[in-house]
Design a protein around this motif. Structure first.
Motif, PDB file in Angstrom:
ATOM      1  N   MET A 188      36.408  43.833  43.046  1.00 45.26           N
ATOM      2  CA  MET A 188      35.189  43.626  42.257  1.00 45.26           C
ATOM      3  C   MET A 188      34.172  44.683  42.675  1.00 45.26           C
ATOM      4  SD  MET A 188      35.132  39.514  42.873  1.00 45.26           S
ATOM      5  CE  MET A 188      33.682  39.032  41.963  1.00 45.26           C
ATOM      6  N   ASP A 189      33.327  45.122  41.722  1.00 44.79           N
ATOM      7  CA  ASP A 189      32.285  46.080  42.095  1.00 44.79           C
ATOM      8  C   ASP A 189      30.992  45.323  42.403  1.00 44.79           C
ATOM      9  OD1 ASP A 189      31.213  45.411  39.646  1.00 44.79           O
ATOM     10  OD2 ASP A 189      31.211  47.457  38.844  1.00 44.79           O
ATOM     11  N   LYS A 190      29.960  46.067  42.800  1.00 47.81           N
ATOM     12  CA  LYS A 190      28.747  45.417  43.312  1.00 47.81           C
ATOM     13  C   LYS A 190      28.130  44.414  42.327  1.00 47.81           C
ATOM     14  CE  LYS A 190      25.051  46.516  46.436  1.00 47.81           C
ATOM     15  NZ  LYS A 190      24.564  47.622  47.278  1.00 47.81           N
ATOM     16  N   PRO A 191      27.922  44.817  41.059  1.00 45.05           N
ATOM     17  CA  PRO A 191      27.326  43.832  40.140  1.00 45.05           C
ATOM     18  C   PRO A 191      28.174  42.559  40.022  1.00 45.05           C
ATOM     19  CG  PRO A 191      27.291  46.040  39.180  1.00 45.05           C
ATOM     20  CD  PRO A 191      28.101  46.142  40.433  1.00 45.05           C
ATOM     21  N   ALA A 192      29.479  42.703  40.013  1.00 44.12           N
ATOM     22  CA  ALA A 192      30.351  41.519  39.894  1.00 44.12           C
ATOM     23  C   ALA A 192      30.271  40.672  41.168  1.00 44.12           C
ATOM     24  CB  ALA A 192      31.793  41.946  39.630  1.00 44.12           C
ATOM     25  N   ILE A 193      30.234  41.331  42.335  1.00 46.75           N
ATOM     26  CA  ILE A 193      30.138  40.598  43.598  1.00 46.75           C
ATOM     27  C   ILE A 193      28.859  39.746  43.612  1.00 46.75           C
ATOM     28  CG2 ILE A 193      29.935  40.802  46.129  1.00 46.75           C
ATOM     29  CD1 ILE A 193      31.238  43.633  45.819  1.00 46.75           C
ATOM     30  N   HIS A 194      27.757  40.381  43.228  1.00 47.03           N
ATOM     31  CA  HIS A 194      26.476  39.668  43.266  1.00 47.03           C
ATOM     32  C   HIS A 194      26.454  38.501  42.289  1.00 47.03           C
ATOM     33  CE1 HIS A 194      23.710  42.127  45.904  1.00 47.03           C
ATOM     34  NE2 HIS A 194      24.867  42.770  45.960  1.00 47.03           N
ATOM     35  N   ALA A 195      26.931  38.745  41.087  1.00 46.31           N
ATOM     36  CA  ALA A 195      26.936  37.669  40.090  1.00 46.31           C
ATOM     37  C   ALA A 195      27.770  36.499  40.597  1.00 46.31           C
ATOM     38  CB  ALA A 195      27.484  38.194  38.768  1.00 46.31           C
ATOM     39  N   ALA A 196      28.954  36.803  41.146  1.00 50.73           N
ATOM     40  CA  ALA A 196      29.856  35.747  41.597  1.00 50.73           C
ATOM     41  C   ALA A 196      29.270  35.004  42.797  1.00 50.73           C
ATOM     42  CB  ALA A 196      31.215  36.342  41.957  1.00 50.73           C
ATOM     43  N   GLU A 197      28.712  35.750  43.727  1.00 46.16           N
ATOM     44  CA  GLU A 197      28.174  35.125  44.936  1.00 46.16           C
ATOM     45  C   GLU A 197      26.995  34.214  44.594  1.00 46.16           C
ATOM     46  OE1 GLU A 197      29.405  34.810  47.745  1.00 46.16           O
ATOM     47  OE2 GLU A 197      27.713  33.951  48.848  1.00 46.16           O
ATOM     48  N   LEU A 241      34.654  44.962  46.774  1.00 40.15           N
ATOM     49  CA  LEU A 241      35.229  43.820  47.471  1.00 40.15           C
ATOM     50  C   LEU A 241      36.694  43.708  47.049  1.00 40.15           C
ATOM     51  CD1 LEU A 241      34.156  41.248  49.159  1.00 40.15           C
ATOM     52  CD2 LEU A 241      34.548  40.050  47.018  1.00 40.15           C
ATOM     53  N   LEU A 242      37.533  43.526  48.038  1.00 41.84           N
ATOM     54  CA  LEU A 242      38.958  43.439  47.740  1.00 41.84           C
ATOM     55  C   LEU A 242      39.494  42.113  48.279  1.00 41.84           C
ATOM     56  CD1 LEU A 242      41.311  45.231  46.633  1.00 41.84           C
ATOM     57  CD2 LEU A 242      41.628  46.069  48.956  1.00 41.84           C
ATOM     58  N   ILE A 243      40.219  41.386  47.428  1.00 45.61           N
ATOM     59  CA  ILE A 243      40.915  40.181  47.904  1.00 45.61           C
ATOM     60  C   ILE A 243      42.406  40.502  47.871  1.00 45.61           C
ATOM     61  CG2 ILE A 243      41.340  37.720  47.563  1.00 45.61           C
ATOM     62  CD1 ILE A 243      38.807  37.630  45.835  1.00 45.61           C
ATOM     63  N   VAL A 244      43.053  40.407  49.008  1.00 47.17           N
ATOM     64  CA  VAL A 244      44.497  40.656  49.057  1.00 47.17           C
ATOM     65  C   VAL A 244      45.162  39.355  49.467  1.00 47.17           C
ATOM     66  CG1 VAL A 244      46.332  42.068  50.048  1.00 47.17           C
ATOM     67  CG2 VAL A 244      44.026  43.006  49.841  1.00 47.17           C
ATOM     68  N   GLU A 245      46.081  38.880  48.631  1.00 45.11           N
ATOM     69  CA  GLU A 245      46.774  37.637  48.976  1.00 45.11           C
ATOM     70  C   GLU A 245      48.241  37.920  49.239  1.00 45.11           C
ATOM     71  OE1 GLU A 245      45.789  33.756  47.421  1.00 45.11           O
ATOM     72  OE2 GLU A 245      47.747  33.715  46.450  1.00 45.11           O
ATOM     73  N   LEU A 246      48.729  37.427  50.357  1.00 44.13           N
ATOM     74  CA  LEU A 246      50.144  37.548  50.686  1.00 44.13           C
ATOM     75  C   LEU A 246      50.765  36.171  50.581  1.00 44.13           C
ATOM     76  CD1 LEU A 246      50.818  40.436  51.394  1.00 44.13           C
ATOM     77  CD2 LEU A 246      48.647  39.938  52.488  1.00 44.13           C
ATOM     78  N   ASP A 247      51.899  36.072  49.916  1.00 37.68           N
ATOM     79  CA  ASP A 247      52.566  34.775  49.856  1.00 37.68           C
ATOM     80  C   ASP A 247      54.038  34.925  50.186  1.00 37.68           C
ATOM     81  OD1 ASP A 247      53.443  36.035  47.588  1.00 37.68           O
ATOM     82  OD2 ASP A 247      52.949  34.418  46.206  1.00 37.68           O
ATOM     83  N   GLY A 254      21.963  51.752  28.050  1.00 34.97           N
ATOM     84  CA  GLY A 254      20.969  50.764  28.443  1.00 34.97           C
ATOM     85  C   GLY A 254      21.554  49.362  28.523  1.00 34.97           C
ATOM     86  N   LEU A 255      22.837  49.278  28.915  1.00 33.93           N
ATOM     87  CA  LEU A 255      23.497  47.968  29.012  1.00 33.93           C
ATOM     88  C   LEU A 255      24.179  47.880  30.378  1.00 33.93           C
ATOM     89  CD1 LEU A 255      25.208  47.965  25.506  1.00 33.93           C
ATOM     90  CD2 LEU A 255      23.319  46.472  26.194  1.00 33.93           C
ATOM     91  N   GLY A 256      24.028  46.748  31.056  1.00 35.17           N
ATOM     92  CA  GLY A 256      24.643  46.566  32.365  1.00 35.17           C
ATOM     93  C   GLY A 256      26.143  46.347  32.240  1.00 35.17           C
ATOM     94  N   VAL A 257      26.857  46.665  33.315  1.00 35.24           N
ATOM     95  CA  VAL A 257      28.297  46.415  33.308  1.00 35.24           C
ATOM     96  C   VAL A 257      28.751  45.989  34.708  1.00 35.24           C
ATOM     97  CG1 VAL A 257      28.854  48.872  33.675  1.00 35.24           C
ATOM     98  CG2 VAL A 257      30.581  47.365  32.703  1.00 35.24           C
ATOM     99  N   ALA A 258      29.590  44.972  34.755  1.00 35.73           N
ATOM    100  CA  ALA A 258      30.166  44.520  36.028  1.00 35.73           C
ATOM    101  C   ALA A 258      31.677  44.675  35.913  1.00 35.73           C
ATOM    102  CB  ALA A 258      29.810  43.054  36.275  1.00 35.73           C
ATOM    103  N   ASN A 259      32.344  45.021  37.001  1.00 36.39           N
ATOM    104  CA  ASN A 259      33.785  45.272  36.923  1.00 36.39           C
ATOM    105  C   ASN A 259      34.609  44.353  37.797  1.00 36.39           C
ATOM    106  OD1 ASN A 259      34.738  47.726  35.304  1.00 36.39           O
ATOM    107  ND2 ASN A 259      32.833  48.446  36.264  1.00 36.39           N
ATOM    108  N   VAL A 260      35.605  43.740  37.207  1.00 36.76           N
ATOM    109  CA  VAL A 260      36.654  43.110  37.998  1.00 36.76           C
ATOM    110  C   VAL A 260      37.946  43.838  37.654  1.00 36.76           C
ATOM    111  CG1 VAL A 260      35.511  40.874  38.151  1.00 36.76           C
ATOM    112  CG2 VAL A 260      37.122  41.300  36.310  1.00 36.76           C
TER     113      VAL A 260
END
Ligand code: FAD
Lengths: 408, 496
Positions: B264-273, B287-293, B375-381
């Motif tokens: 996730m990038d900064k805008p996405a991290i902040h929105a989610a948090e 922010l990186l989430i790595v899941e091992l199963d 002039g439009l915000g963007v958040a990335n996942v």
């Protein structure tokens, strides 16, 4: 037979445009390792594309490799090995089986025949790793489909259609495949099994366990005797084989768990790295049924739990030997050269009786492949749809005509 | 806005007659023609587009589907199939002169076959419904789109849907063994079954991801996967997206294919948090989430390796889940990313392109420039493992012109994905949304070839027209062979 040796995609386009105009059927050939596979064709010309060779893009962390369609598989394997990666679908090498020792299988051929290996149960077949291509259709037009990234749903997934079309829909010129890391270690758990049906139980239990089995085969007693792999050859009867791959602590743990879990069927043995590798390669390439060379060899894809029943039915009606892979879902059958219709009736009746599936006559002399349906015959509406699809890609039916089905 | 094909006036004039005929095939409440009831079907997950269908038909048997399609083909009536209507590309957008064929009544699980690790289900069963039916036995259906509570397996097949676990476990297409399909002419064909690799051409493979343009799926056999005994996740924060991207590349280069790997990038991290308080670091760019199963010894081994790779790549946050609760918490923010962005903006528009992973820093930088320009915000996942990017453009539909600007911004992002070697859509499909961008990736010949496949299934172009292809060509025109008879045009080509 005269051969056009095209040096690039543009020349392939020119040859095909000419062939379409003149209605001259072409046999498309790259490495020539699988010429004995499929129905024999009545083509007067060969289109040799072996010049379209070489890896054009490969970046290991992207998990993607692009190459000319006629790039030898050995070259790709070598490049991948340097980065500890592999073609995960474990494409079978049928050169010995088909009497083509010495030829060079190419990536395009592997994809066009949708090959796979024992790892099919976990990693899929060629179709599942085919990401994009450029090809010349039967009109002589160069076009592209798919992409060069691992995840893509833009437009129809023509990769699937070309995988297993045996070159009847177009000539691949450049292909992109997904590649994966090579497992660090590999082991095999061997469980002695006297009965085929017990073997299916063992394989199912292994596959349904959480131990991520990446190979699940059964060799009946007459086949184990023929095996080169020490432990298998020494076992007195049939054996069920379960392969696990991964990092060392994982394969150690999983093989131990499987050994414990399946111990009640008989004393399980653990095969080490090199024996495991030789064994699964032999299975992949059908070496245990390759001799004597005059026997017919069939490949059947069926419902896994019915594998043993299908095989028994066949062996009851014709002189047959067999082995099972894919937990019972893949049956290799070798049938006596004296069997009428190459055993087709026995084979296909058995498949039909046990929940369906399909059978391919992989090895037989040319005259037999001309007379017996090599590929599973398709029901009416599906055959008609298949003909319409062919029409859409190769309206003059000049590309490998009749290789799969008459008129296709 | 993308324009839909002009309605066929002859069909609209015959509306009553057509509805009466459809009632003969699907009795009772299966044919819906009142405006308020039809309203429920006027849009899908791409809500900017709305169209009331001419009539809604809800068949409950394959035979009814077959009769409806045959009737429609004979009477030149268009048909739009629909599952749960969660498509984000407008795949299920109705047509003014078309039948909306809702598959909701096909909601039964027909067979669960654990020994063969598969289940036979009807297409209206939800994605999660399959997992729910088999989880007691330790199995699940692997592809897991975020919409899995609602979306149907029929829709998943049409879109070849993915999810966060698809790098390791595959997309829909890798997890389907068989389908039953009804063609536009009413013919019923079965492709595959409980065995691998259908005989003949892999028509099942090409129907998967065909966005409802080739046939109506009436039964599906899916593979079931044994649930991994353990799963652990690591939460990693990086000062720059370059470092995050390098970490992902190094994990894969080390031979590790994680069960999930999301960025996730900064805008996405902040929105989610702000929304779920997952404990995400707020001072990082990526922010990186790595899941091992897998089995516990494997997971522990790989977790240690990933921690080491992350440290080497400059991770400033590194937390490994110690229990299931913590793992869920790490995911909670990512899973709520869309609604979280929805909270801070009146509307948002979810894009879906794939890029070669190495292009990520460049793409994010260019996207920031565009964001300022529009002039439009963007958040990335970002499904980091496979390069599938979901930019969420924030806008306000009530402000005149903002939706149009958003669409332009989105189109620019997708063109950028193609420019860097990627593709227009990784999992949401082309639909109407990206239809007119197809020519940025494919030329006329490429598109004509794809449409010739369509002709083999639906020669009159009646099934879901107006989707995927920017220009509709007649099959007769596409099928014409231009013969240039004459000399062999390649004198220097060696012949032996
Ligand atoms: C909040 C949200 C999150 C999402 N997350 C993801 C995600 O993580 N990954 C992902 O890949 N997608 C995701 N999606 C997109 C969407 O859920 C998928 O595309 C899903 O597969 C659509 O299923 P559906 O049943 O809703 O189909 P619909 O939207 O009804 O239809 C989709 C397409 O399928 C066709 N269709 C439906 N049923 C049939 C049938 N039986 N036969 C033939 N054609 C049919 C329709 O004509 C249409 O073209 C998300 C959507 C939302 C709203």
């Amino acid at each position: 037979m005269p051969a056009f040796q095209a040096k690039d995609a543009k020349q392939i386009g020119e040859v095909i445009a000419w062939a379409a105009a003149e209605e001259q059927p072409l046999e498309v050939r790259a490495g020539g390792s699988k010429r004995a596979l499929g129905r024999p064709m009545q083509t007067e010309h060969v289109l040799d594309i072996s010049a379209l060779s070489g890896i054009t893009e490969y970046e290991a962390p992207e998990l993607v490799l692009t190459a000319g369609a006629a790039t030898p598989l050995a070259e790709i394997d070598a490049a991948l090995a340097q980065k500890n990666q592999m073609i995960a679908f474990e494409p079978a090498d049928w050169r010995h089986l088909l009497g083509a020792d010495g030829t060079k299988p190419t990536i395009g051929g592997v994809l066009a025949c949708n090959l796979s290996g024992p790892r099919r149960i976990k990693a899929g077949a060629a179709r599942d790793h085919f990401l994009g291509f450029q090809a010349v259709n039967g009109r002589g037009e160069l076009f592209k489909a798919g992409g060069k990234v691992v995840k893509n749903v833009t437009g129809y997934d023509l990769n699937k259609l070309y995988a297993g079309a045996y070159g009847t829909l177009g000539v691949l010129t450049e292909v992109t495949i997904k590649v994966l890391p090579k497992p660090e270690t590999v082991r095999t758990v061997l469980v002695p099994c006297l009965e085929d049906t017990t073997a299916i139980e063992v394989l199912t239990e292994g596959l349904n366990s959480p131990h991520e089995v990446s190979g699940a085969a059964y060799l009946p007693p007459n086949i184990t005797r023929r095996s080169q792999a020490g432990t298998v050859a020494q076992s007195q009867g049939g054996v069920a084989l379960l392969r696990v791959e991964g990092p060392e602590p994982s394969t150690a743990y999983r093989s131990e768990q499987l050994t414990d879990m399946l111990g009640r069927y008989g004393p399980a043995a653990l095969l080490g790295e090199s024996e495991t590798e030789r064994l699964w390669e032999a299975l992949r390439d059908v070496r245990l049924l390759a001799e004597p060379p005059d026997r017919y060899v069939w490949r059947l894809s069926v419902t896994p739990s019915r594998g043993a029943s299908v095989a028994c039915d066949i062996a009851r009606s014709v002189d047959a030997e067999y082995l099972l892979d894919w937990g019972g879902g893949l049956i290799w059958v070798s049938i006596s050269a004296t069997a009428p219709d190459a055993g087709a009736d026995a084979v296909r009746t058995a498949v039909r009786t046990h929940g369906g599936g399909h059978a391919t006559l992989v090895r037989a002399p040319e005259n037999v492949r001309a007379a017996v349906s090599v590929f599973e015959p398709l029901p009416g509406p599906l055959a008609a749809l298949t003909a319409r699809v062919k029409e859409g890609f190769d309206p003059r039916r000049i590309l490998n005509p009749g290789r799969m089905y008459a008129g296709i | 806005m993308v324009a839909m094909p002009a309605p066929d006036q002859a069909v609209l004039t015959r509306r009553e007659e057509i509805i009466a005929a459809l009632r003969q095939i699907v009795p009772g409440e299966g044919v819906i023609d009142t405006v308020p009831e039809r309203r429920a079907y006027e849009t899908d997950g791409l809500t900017a587009y709305r169209q009331l269908p001419m009539v809604v038909v809800l068949p409950s048997t394959t035979d009814q589907v077959s009769q409806v399609l045959r009737y429609c083909q004979q009477n030149n009536v268009k048909v739009v199939p629909r599952g749960a209507g969660t498509s984000l590309s407008g795949g299920a957008l109705p047509l003014e002169d078309g039948v909306l064929l809702g598959m909701a009544k096909f909601n039964r699980i027909l067979e669960i076959d654990i020994p063969n690790r598969c289940a036979v289900v009807q297409p209206g069963v939800t994605n999660l419904g399959i997992t729910t039916a088999v989880q007691d036995q330790g199995f699940y259906y692997a592809p897991d789109p975020s919409s899995q509570i609602a979306c149907t397996i029929g829709g998943n097949i049409a879109e070849n849907s993915g999810g966060v676990h698809c790098l390791k476990y595959g997309l829909t297409t890798n997890n389907v063994l068989g389908i039953e399909v009804v063609l536009m002419n009413g013919e019923i064909v079965r492709l595959g079954g409980k065995y691998f690799d259908p005989p003949g051409y892999d028509l099942m493979g090409v129907l998967t991801g065909s966005e409802g343009l080739l046939g109506v799926v009436t039964e599906v056999t899916v593979r079931l996967t044994r649930k991994a005994p353990t799963a652990r996740a690591i939460l990693l924060g990086f000062p720059t997206s370059e470092e995050g991207g390098k970490c992902v590349a190094d994990i894969i280069a080390a031979g590790i294919i994680p069960g999930g790997m999301e960025m996730m990038d900064k805008p996405a991290i902040h929105a989610a948090e702000d929304f779920v308080h997952a404990g995400y670091p707020l001072d990082v760019e990526a922010l990186l989430i790595v899941e091992l199963d897998g089995p516990a010894p494997e997971v522990d081994h790989l977790i240690a390796k990933v921690e080491e790779i992350a440290a080497r790549n400059g991770a400033v946050t590194s937390r490994t889940s110690r229990n299931e609760e913590e793992r869920q918490l790490f995911w909670a923010g990512r899973k709520a990313a869309f609604p979280a962005v929805g909270r801070i903006s009146p509307d948002y528009y979810c894009m879906d392109g794939t890029i070669p992973r190495k292009a990520l820093p460049l793409v994010l930088a260019r996207m920031r420039e565009m964001s300022e320009r529009y002039g439009l915000g963007v958040a990335n996942v970002f499904h980091a493992g496979d390069g599938n990017l979901h930019p969420l453009i924030m806008y306000d539909a009530n402000k005149p012109g903002e939706l149009e600007r958003t669409e332009e911004f989105g189109a620019d992002i997708l063109r950028l994905c193609v420019e860097v070697g990627g593709v227009l859509t990784g999992e949401h499909g082309v639909g109407v949304e990206k239809r007119d961008l197809m020519d940025s990736m494919f030329n006329e010949t490429d598109l004509a070839q794809q449409q010739r496949l369509k002709c083999a299934f639906d020669p009159n172009g009646l099934l879901n027209p107006g989707k995927v292809f920017p220009k509709l060509h007649r099959c007769a025109e596409l099928g014409r062979v231009h013969v240039h008879r004459g000399q062999l045009g390649f004198p220097d080509l060696p012949r032996f």
